[in-house]
Design an enzyme around this catalytic site. Sequence first.
Site, mmCIF file in Angstrom:
data_model
loop_
_atom_site.group_PDB
_atom_site.id
_atom_site.type_symbol
_atom_site.label_atom_id
_atom_site.label_comp_id
_atom_site.label_asym_id
_atom_site.label_seq_id
_atom_site.Cartn_x
_atom_site.Cartn_y
_atom_site.Cartn_z
ATOM 1 N N CYS A 11 2.700 93.486 47.997
ATOM 2 C CA CYS A 11 3.599 94.400 47.305
ATOM 3 C C CYS A 11 4.230 93.758 46.070
ATOM 4 C CB CYS A 11 4.668 94.912 48.257
ATOM 5 S SG CYS A 11 5.717 93.659 48.952
ATOM 6 N N CYS A 15 0.698 102.870 51.746
ATOM 7 C CA CYS A 15 1.878 102.015 51.763
ATOM 8 C C CYS A 15 2.729 102.422 50.559
ATOM 9 C CB CYS A 15 1.360 100.588 51.661
ATOM 10 S SG CYS A 15 2.604 99.365 51.451
ATOM 11 N N CYS A 69 7.873 86.688 47.855
ATOM 12 C CA CYS A 69 7.504 88.071 47.558
ATOM 13 C C CYS A 69 7.603 88.396 46.067
ATOM 14 C CB CYS A 69 8.405 88.997 48.361
ATOM 15 S SG CYS A 69 8.157 90.736 48.000
ATOM 16 N N CYS A 118 13.450 94.749 44.134
ATOM 17 C CA CYS A 118 14.102 94.563 45.431
ATOM 18 C C CYS A 118 15.213 93.542 45.263
ATOM 19 C CB CYS A 118 13.103 94.077 46.475
ATOM 20 S SG CYS A 118 13.845 93.903 48.118
ATOM 21 N N CYS A 152 13.253 87.653 48.908
ATOM 22 C CA CYS A 152 12.491 86.746 49.768
ATOM 23 C C CYS A 152 11.655 85.845 48.865
ATOM 24 C CB CYS A 152 11.597 87.536 50.724
ATOM 25 S SG CYS A 152 12.553 88.646 51.779
ATOM 26 N N GLU A 155 4.368 100.947 42.604
ATOM 27 C CA GLU A 155 2.986 100.922 43.073
ATOM 28 C C GLU A 155 2.887 101.339 44.529
ATOM 29 O OE1 GLU A 155 2.813 96.795 42.012
ATOM 30 O OE2 GLU A 155 2.545 96.292 44.113
HETATM 31 N N1 SAH Z 1 11.268 95.149 52.279
HETATM 32 C C1 SAH Z 1 10.543 95.489 53.437
HETATM 33 C C2 SAH Z 1 9.290 96.285 53.176
HETATM 34 C C3 SAH Z 1 8.479 95.900 51.991
HETATM 35 S S1 SAH Z 1 7.671 94.342 52.101
HETATM 36 C C4 SAH Z 1 10.214 94.259 54.246
HETATM 37 O O1 SAH Z 1 10.432 93.158 53.761
HETATM 38 O O2 SAH Z 1 9.794 94.427 55.373
HETATM 39 C C5 SAH Z 1 6.329 94.733 53.197
HETATM 40 C C6 SAH Z 1 5.708 93.522 53.856
HETATM 41 O O3 SAH Z 1 4.925 92.794 52.909
HETATM 42 C C7 SAH Z 1 6.738 92.590 54.432
HETATM 43 O O4 SAH Z 1 6.402 92.193 55.730
HETATM 44 C C8 SAH Z 1 6.656 91.455 53.445
HETATM 45 O O5 SAH Z 1 7.164 90.307 53.997
HETATM 46 C C9 SAH Z 1 5.181 91.414 53.122
HETATM 47 N N2 SAH Z 1 4.843 90.610 51.940
HETATM 48 C C10 SAH Z 1 5.577 90.420 50.833
HETATM 49 N N3 SAH Z 1 4.942 89.568 49.980
HETATM 50 C C11 SAH Z 1 3.780 89.217 50.583
HETATM 51 C C12 SAH Z 1 2.700 88.352 50.226
HETATM 52 N N4 SAH Z 1 2.709 87.714 49.071
HETATM 53 N N5 SAH Z 1 1.667 88.222 51.098
HETATM 54 C C13 SAH Z 1 1.656 88.902 52.266
HETATM 55 N N6 SAH Z 1 2.650 89.733 52.652
HETATM 56 C C14 SAH Z 1 3.705 89.877 51.830
HETATM 57 FE FE1 SF4 Z 2 12.294 92.774 49.337
HETATM 58 FE FE2 SF4 Z 2 9.916 91.623 49.318
HETATM 59 FE FE3 SF4 Z 2 11.846 90.668 50.900
HETATM 60 FE FE4 SF4 Z 2 10.709 93.054 51.491
HETATM 61 S S1 SF4 Z 2 9.691 91.035 51.480
HETATM 62 S S2 SF4 Z 2 12.923 92.532 51.482
HETATM 63 S S3 SF4 Z 2 10.301 93.794 49.400
HETATM 64 S S4 SF4 Z 2 11.883 90.675 48.638
#
Ligand code: SAH
Ligand code: SF4
Length: 361
Positions: free
Chosen positions: A344, A116, A130, A123, A127, A95
């Site tokens: 994301c 974006c 996420c 991934c 995290c 996406e």
């Molecule tokens: N993996 C990379 C880039 C993709 S995530 C990273 O972690 O930076 C892009 C951003 O979206 C990151 O800052 C991530 O922490 C944030 N993100 C992920 N899940 C989210 C959520 N549920 N609400 C708000 N931001 C979120």
């Molecule tokens: Fe992966 Fe989501 Fe963590 Fe970014 S925030 S490194 S996309 S698990």
Amino acid sequence: MKRAIHTDLKSLVLRELREQLHGLGEPEYRAGQIADWLYKKRVDAINKMTNLPQPLRKRLSETFSVGNIELVRILGARDTTRKFLFRLGDGNLIESVLIPASLALYGGKSDRRTICVSTQVGCAYGCKFCASGLEGFSRNLTAGEIVDQIIGIERATAEKIDNVVFMGMGEPLANLENVLRSIEIINAEWGLGIGARHITISTSGLVPQIRKLAEEPLQIRLAISMHGATDEVRNQIMPINRRYNIEALLSACDYYKTRKKQRLTFEYILIRDVNDSDAQARLLSRHAQRLSAKVNLIPYNTVSGLPWARPSSSRQDKFLSIVRAEGIPATLRREKGHDIDAACGQLRLRTERAAVTKTGS
Ligand code: SAH
Ligand code: SF4
């Protein structure tokens, strides 16, 4: 079947296109013609490159194809954040998000549209908050699949994209080679022609790759997903912190800063009772001060099945005011995409879960 054995022409930079043509005994200017068909005229088949001799088109088709990702769903209205779901050649779903001008925060000007993009299917970094990591990691995207997200959205919307942020699904620095290749294509005059200052990579903190990126000549922007100001908090939500803790991350950023002119950004999702205390705000400010970084605060977008929530508006404002009082440039991004699962990984997850429910498997 055909696609799997053919290399996508959009995964090659001009230098590589030239080498390929050279190998075929063709003049190198043909590479420029091909790039023109791919990125300016945007044809979807080699056979449509009508200024190439027919025998060359045929020979190219034996090894290469013009990759195409299929747009399967769009969510959201024109003046809000819109989400685009694409199906890749192998059936995987990814996406991309299109953020309208009024919300664009990267690259400066407010009259710009930001896309974006995703860099991986799933991934591996897991995290805890996420959606992208929930179903694990499948594979890296090719450079062509990254570039095609931009081309696909420009085609579907007839709108020109000005800024690219690598903040969709996946960890861009874990797919560094293809990401750098895609950036070359996105940035080059022969490619999409988007300025380096309008391209931002976001990382959860892969220290060796941050140092490697520092050596790259392009003046692209870097955002660090901080989300915690102490190891104690960051360890709780970001497993990567156990490998590269905050000090290791900040010292890689120190190094990055010595090589680059652009200011770093700290992304900081505000999660209720996890990282939203006054003490975290003050410590975050100290880290930002050390690096002359700016801070983007993002209220957490809830993900179904995960226990986290966003703090109250007043708590969000308090956190922002502490950071600003410490002299750090900071913004609080109130997501408008809440209702379309804009964080994301969420749309893909929902679509896949719906598909599973439908087939009953
Ligand atoms: N993996 C990379 C880039 C993709 S995530 C990273 O972690 O930076 C892009 C951003 O979206 C990151 O800052 C991530 O922490 C944030 N993100 C992920 N899940 C989210 C959520 N549920 N609400 C708000 N931001 C979120
Ligand atoms: Fe992966 Fe989501 Fe963590 Fe970014 S925030 S490194 S996309 S698990």
